[in-house]
Design an enzyme around this catalytic site. Structure first.
Site, PDB file in Angstrom:
ATOM      1  N   THR A 129       0.856  -1.193   0.000  1.00 41.18           N
ATOM      2  CA  THR A 129       0.000   0.000   0.000  1.00 41.18           C
ATOM      3  C   THR A 129       0.888   1.238   0.000  1.00 41.18           C
ATOM      4  O   THR A 129       1.639   1.466   0.947  1.00 41.18           O
ATOM      5  CB  THR A 129      -0.922  -0.013   1.236  1.00 41.18           C
ATOM      6  OG1 THR A 129      -1.672  -1.235   1.228  1.00 41.18           O
ATOM      7  CG2 THR A 129      -1.879   1.161   1.222  1.00 41.18           C
ATOM      8  N   ARG A 162      -7.861  -9.283   4.617  1.00 42.00           N
ATOM      9  CA  ARG A 162      -8.365  -9.042   5.971  1.00 42.00           C
ATOM     10  C   ARG A 162      -7.671 -10.032   6.891  1.00 42.00           C
ATOM     11  O   ARG A 162      -7.694 -11.245   6.618  1.00 42.00           O
ATOM     12  CB  ARG A 162      -9.877  -9.269   6.025  1.00 42.00           C
ATOM     13  CG  ARG A 162     -10.700  -8.363   5.128  1.00 42.00           C
ATOM     14  CD  ARG A 162     -12.124  -8.895   4.986  1.00 42.00           C
ATOM     15  NE  ARG A 162     -12.145 -10.210   4.366  1.00 42.00           N
ATOM     16  CZ  ARG A 162     -13.176 -11.049   4.422  1.00 42.00           C
ATOM     17  NH1 ARG A 162     -14.262 -10.720   5.108  1.00 42.00           N
ATOM     18  NH2 ARG A 162     -13.130 -12.231   3.828  1.00 42.00           N
ATOM     19  N   GLU A 163      -7.062  -9.537   7.952  1.00 40.66           N
ATOM     20  CA  GLU A 163      -6.424 -10.460   8.897  1.00 40.66           C
ATOM     21  C   GLU A 163      -7.496 -11.398   9.441  1.00 40.66           C
ATOM     22  O   GLU A 163      -8.591 -10.984   9.781  1.00 40.66           O
ATOM     23  CB  GLU A 163      -5.729  -9.685  10.029  1.00 40.66           C
ATOM     24  CG  GLU A 163      -4.524  -8.919   9.516  1.00 40.66           C
ATOM     25  CD  GLU A 163      -3.582  -8.459  10.634  1.00 40.66           C
ATOM     26  OE1 GLU A 163      -3.477  -9.140  11.668  1.00 40.66           O
ATOM     27  OE2 GLU A 163      -2.953  -7.413  10.446  1.00 40.66           O
ATOM     28  N   ASN A 219     -10.005   1.607   2.600  1.00 38.42           N
ATOM     29  CA  ASN A 219      -9.749   1.676   4.039  1.00 38.42           C
ATOM     30  C   ASN A 219     -10.321   2.952   4.653  1.00 38.42           C
ATOM     31  O   ASN A 219     -10.818   2.943   5.780  1.00 38.42           O
ATOM     32  CB  ASN A 219      -8.247   1.565   4.319  1.00 38.42           C
ATOM     33  CG  ASN A 219      -7.791   0.119   4.342  1.00 38.42           C
ATOM     34  OD1 ASN A 219      -8.598  -0.805   4.250  1.00 38.42           O
ATOM     35  ND2 ASN A 219      -6.500  -0.102   4.466  1.00 38.42           N
ATOM     36  N   PHE A 260     -19.732  -3.438   9.462  1.00 40.39           N
ATOM     37  CA  PHE A 260     -18.926  -2.349  10.028  1.00 40.39           C
ATOM     38  C   PHE A 260     -19.778  -1.328  10.785  1.00 40.39           C
ATOM     39  O   PHE A 260     -19.393  -0.185  10.940  1.00 40.39           O
ATOM     40  CB  PHE A 260     -18.078  -1.659   8.939  1.00 40.39           C
ATOM     41  CG  PHE A 260     -16.855  -2.454   8.564  1.00 40.39           C
ATOM     42  CD1 PHE A 260     -15.602  -2.109   9.034  1.00 40.39           C
ATOM     43  CD2 PHE A 260     -16.972  -3.572   7.751  1.00 40.39           C
ATOM     44  CE1 PHE A 260     -14.488  -2.860   8.716  1.00 40.39           C
ATOM     45  CE2 PHE A 260     -15.858  -4.327   7.423  1.00 40.39           C
ATOM     46  CZ  PHE A 260     -14.610  -3.971   7.908  1.00 40.39           C
ATOM     47  N   CYS A 271      -3.005  -1.430   9.481  1.00 38.84           N
ATOM     48  CA  CYS A 271      -3.452  -0.901   8.181  1.00 38.84           C
ATOM     49  C   CYS A 271      -4.299   0.364   8.293  1.00 38.84           C
ATOM     50  O   CYS A 271      -3.857   1.437   7.885  1.00 38.84           O
ATOM     51  CB  CYS A 271      -4.234  -1.971   7.418  1.00 38.84           C
ATOM     52  SG  CYS A 271      -3.169  -3.273   6.781  1.00 38.84           S
TER      53      CYS A 271
END
EC number: 1.1.1.22
Length: 447
Positions: A129, A162-163, A219, A260, A271
């Site tokens: 990124t 995504r972790e 993000n 979310f 991140c």
């Protein structure tokens, strides 16, 4: 002839990408400058916790019995340059010390150490990124340094891992974005991603700046959504509303969606926080800083949540100092299914209470070793039960499934005071209250 792939940087992103490329059938060579990391990976071990990654690695690493042998590792950039047709750059881009901007030194170093050994046509693909405009600069540098000159091309292919879901996100991505300057580069990347494309993953072809903007924009949008519902939680606290019911009602609008919208102590990790700050810094350099001033407030709302959790704990304990109070903290990682404690809200809250005199004991299913390294002065327990023993208040700060499945009655039998503060709005209030607990959650003063 089948393409050969190298992956430069074998941290979280690189190790996952290398293993996934081997799973897709390619011969892969991973390159890193850290000997310990390379030795671990060669044994089929990963230096971080990520569900399914170690199993995938062991399936392909050369020298492991029963493995395909398609995946090897090296510390020699010349070997990588000689081996690969496609070189993925997967190194870290952390926040610079003392400022918002992104530190590009690892990307620059990776590209330069590889480029000088590229003597034949190749495609170098950035996955890290980076600030918008980086790819243009790096493409020029690549042509300048590579012995093969303009036969070496650059493309940009941002990662969206995504972790906790990294393996799935690499093998079955919800979209593949490629910033390219030629039909050849596009063709090569279509070959690399032929399997997920055939399975229906959308393949979005764009220019360099747009491809760089996709990750930071995504993000920023997610951070905005999280901070929005957390701002609503602040209003609910003041007005006597219930943010969980509010989020449920909002989520039924398909323009908004349910994801979310869980209010809590906010986001952290390696991140979102650094990406939105780097985005603001880059917009300023481009003279477009006013376009992203709202992200400063997003960041501010997010950071404020941590202090609000500390104050909620203080109020729950009677409003005085934490001195001599025993506080159990369930969770240390920034999110579940990860051992990542970078910029973790849970650990930040635990640390603040500890610094104010509280006796804090932390338990996390996977993040204990990393938490100890950052906060060695906190207390740590081997189980949730042990952490809660003798506690005056329990703080639920990372939404691990293990915590949702705890037996509230069993925990109540060992706590000094059955008082729980749900910093993630993830527990069942009725079950905890039925077991004798006083339950309180952020944004739900009357619930």
């Amino acid at each position: 002839m089948a393409l050969k792939i190298t992956v430069i940087g074998t941290g979280y992103l690189g190790a996952t990408h290398a293993a996934a490329m081997a799973e897709l059938g390619f011969e892969v060579l991973g390159l890193d400058v850290v000997p310990d990391k390379i030795e671990m990976l060669q044994r089929g071990e990963v230096p971080m916790y990520e569900p399914g990654l170690e199993e995938l690695l062991r399936k392909h690493v050369a020298g492991i019995e029963g493995a395909s042998g398609r995946l090897r590792f090296t510390m020699d950039p010349a070997e990588a340059a000689d081996f690969g047709d496609v070189h993925f750059i997967c190194v870290n881009t952390p926040q610079k010390h003392g400022e918002y901007a992104c530190d590009m030194s690892y990307v620059d170093s990776a590209l330069e150490s590889l480029a000088k050994h590229l003597t034949r046509p190749a495609l170098v693909v950035g996955k890290s990124t980076v600030p918008v405009g980086s790819a243009d600069r790096l493409a020029a540098r690549l042509t300048e340094l590579a012995p093969a000159g303009d036969q070496v091309e650059l493309a940009w292919n941002p990662e969206f891992l995504r972790e906790g879901f990294a393996v799935k996100d690499t093998l079955h991505p919800d979209r593949i974005v490629v910033g390219v300057r030629s039909e050849h580069a596009e063709r090569v990347l279509r070959e690399v991603y032929a399997t997920p494309i055939a399975e229906g993953s959308p393949f979005v072809v764009t220019d360099f700046p747009t491809s760089e903007l996709v990750k930071t924009s995504a993000n920023s949008f997610l951070a905005t959504k999280i901070s929005f519902i957390n701002a609503m939680a602040e209003v609910c606290e003041a007005a006597g509303g219930d943010v969980v019911k509010l989020a449920e009602a909002l989520g039924h609008d398909d323009r908004i969606g349910k994801k979310f919208l869980r209010a809590g102590i906010g986001f952290g990790g390696g991140c979102l926080p650094k990406d939105i700050r780097a985005f603001m810094a880059r917009a300023g350099e481009l003279g477009a800083d006013q376009a992203l001033t709202f992200l400063r407030e997003i960041d501010s709302i997010n950071m404020r949540r941590r202090g609000q959790m500390v104050e909620m704990a203080r109020e729950a304990l009677g409003g005085g100092p934490f001195l001599g109070k025993r506080v159990a903290v369930l969770g240390a990682t920034f999110k579940p299914d990860s051992d990542d404690v970078r910029d973790s809200p849970a650990l930040n809250v635990a640390g603040q209470i500890h610094l104010q005199g509280g006796q804090v004991t932390v338990y996390d299913p996977k993040g204990m070793a990393n938490a100890r390294r950052i906060f060695p002065t906190l207390g740590y327990a081997d189980t949730a039960m042990e952490a809660v023993r003798g506690a005056d208040v329990v703080l639920h700060l990372t939404e691990w499934r293990e915590f949702r499945e705890l037996d509230p009655a069993e925990l109540a039998s060992v706590a000094t005071t059955p008082l729980i503060l749900d910093g993630r709005n993830a527990l069942d209030p009725e079950a905890w209250r039925a077991a004798g607990w006083t339950y309180r959650a952020m944004g739900r003063p009357t619930a």
